[in-house]
Scaffold this active site. Sequence first.
Site, short mmCIF file in Angstrom:
data_model
loop_
_atom_site.label_atom_id
_atom_site.label_comp_id
_atom_site.label_asym_id
_atom_site.label_seq_id
_atom_site.Cartn_x
_atom_site.Cartn_y
_atom_site.Cartn_z
N HIS A 91 0.85 -1.18 0.00
CA HIS A 91 0.00 0.00 0.00
C HIS A 91 0.88 1.23 0.00
CE1 HIS A 91 -4.11 1.71 0.69
NE2 HIS A 91 -3.34 2.77 0.86
N CYS A 92 0.85 1.99 -1.08
CA CYS A 92 1.69 3.18 -1.20
C CYS A 92 1.03 4.33 -0.46
CB CYS A 92 1.89 3.54 -2.68
SG CYS A 92 2.93 4.99 -2.92
N HIS A 93 1.79 5.02 0.39
CA HIS A 93 1.25 6.12 1.17
C HIS A 93 1.07 7.39 0.33
CE1 HIS A 93 1.96 3.38 4.28
NE2 HIS A 93 3.28 3.57 4.36
N LEU A 94 1.52 7.38 -0.94
CA LEU A 94 1.29 8.52 -1.81
C LEU A 94 -0.06 8.43 -2.50
CD1 LEU A 94 4.79 8.78 -3.52
CD2 LEU A 94 3.95 10.01 -1.52
#
Length: 306
Positions: A184-187
Site C-alpha cells: 500500500h503506497c502512502h502517496l
Amino acid sequence: MRGQRSLLLGPARLCLRLLLLLGYRRRCPPLLRGLVQRWRYGKVCLRSLLYNSFGGSDTAVDAAFEPIYWLVDNVIRWCGVVFVVLVIVLTSSIVAIAYLCVLPLILRTYSVPRLCWHFFYSHWNLILIVFHYYQAITTPPGYPPQGRNDIATVSICKKCIYPKPARTHHCSICNRCVLKMDHHCHLLPPSSKLPTNLGPSFLSSVALALGALTIWHAVLISRGETSIERHINKKERRRLQAKGRVFRNHYNYGCLDNWKVFLGVDTGRHWLTRVLLPSSHLPHGNGMSWDPPPWVTAHSASVMAV
C-alpha cells in the site's frame, strides 16, 4: 532453585500419576474414578476450546499486537490523504516555478535546437507524471470475488474468511484482500493501490527524487516478483534449500518477458503506444489466474509462490 522446584513438584506429579492410574482401574473407589474422569473431560474441553487450525506463534503475536496494528493502520490511512495533497501541491509548485522563473531564463540563454529539445522533453515528462499519477489514484487495485466461483484458490484469508487466489494478500489499510498485492503506497488514497502496471511508471517519471525506490522496483519487475512475494520466495527458497531442492518462481518468465508483461507490450508497436505515450491499458490477466501470455515461449513448470 531448579533443584528445590524439582524436589517439590516430583512428589506431586507422582501422586497425580498414581491417582490417574487408579482411576483407570475398576477396583478404585467410585469417588476417585469420578474425579479422574472429570479431570480428563476438563482437559479435552480446554484443548477443544483453544484448538485452531490456523493457530501458531504468528497468530499469537498478531493477536497480542492487534491494538498497535489498529492504531498504525488508522494513522497511516490519514497520512495517505495528507501525502496525496502534498504531492499535488509540490507538483503544482514545481510547474509554476518552472514557468515563472526557469522558462524566461531558458528563452534568453538556450539556442533554438536546445530550446526545442528542452521544451519537448520537459512537457513530455510532465504529461507522463500527471497522467500516471491520476491513473494510479483512480484505478481500483482489484478485489477477489466473494461469491461462489470456480477459480482455484491457495488458502483462506484469516481476516476476510474468504478464499484467496494466487498472489492475493490482505491489505490492512483497505481492510480487504487485494489481487496481486504489492504494497500500500502512502502517496495514494486509501481506496487506491499502487497498481503494478501504473505505479512504477509514475516512479520512473520522478526517478531523480525516488531513484533508489525506482531501482528496487526495476529489480522486482525483472524477477517477476512483488515486494511481498520477495519475502515469501526468500523463505521458500531457504526451506527448499535445506531439503536439497531448488526453488523456481512460477511467475518468472525471464527478464525481458517480465518487462513485456509489466509494460503490456504484446506487439512491437506497443513500445510506442503503451510505453513512450500515456496509455490506460489493463495489465495482463484477470488477477486470479496466472497463465503465461501466449507470446511467452519458454516457460517451465516449477514451484508456485503464493
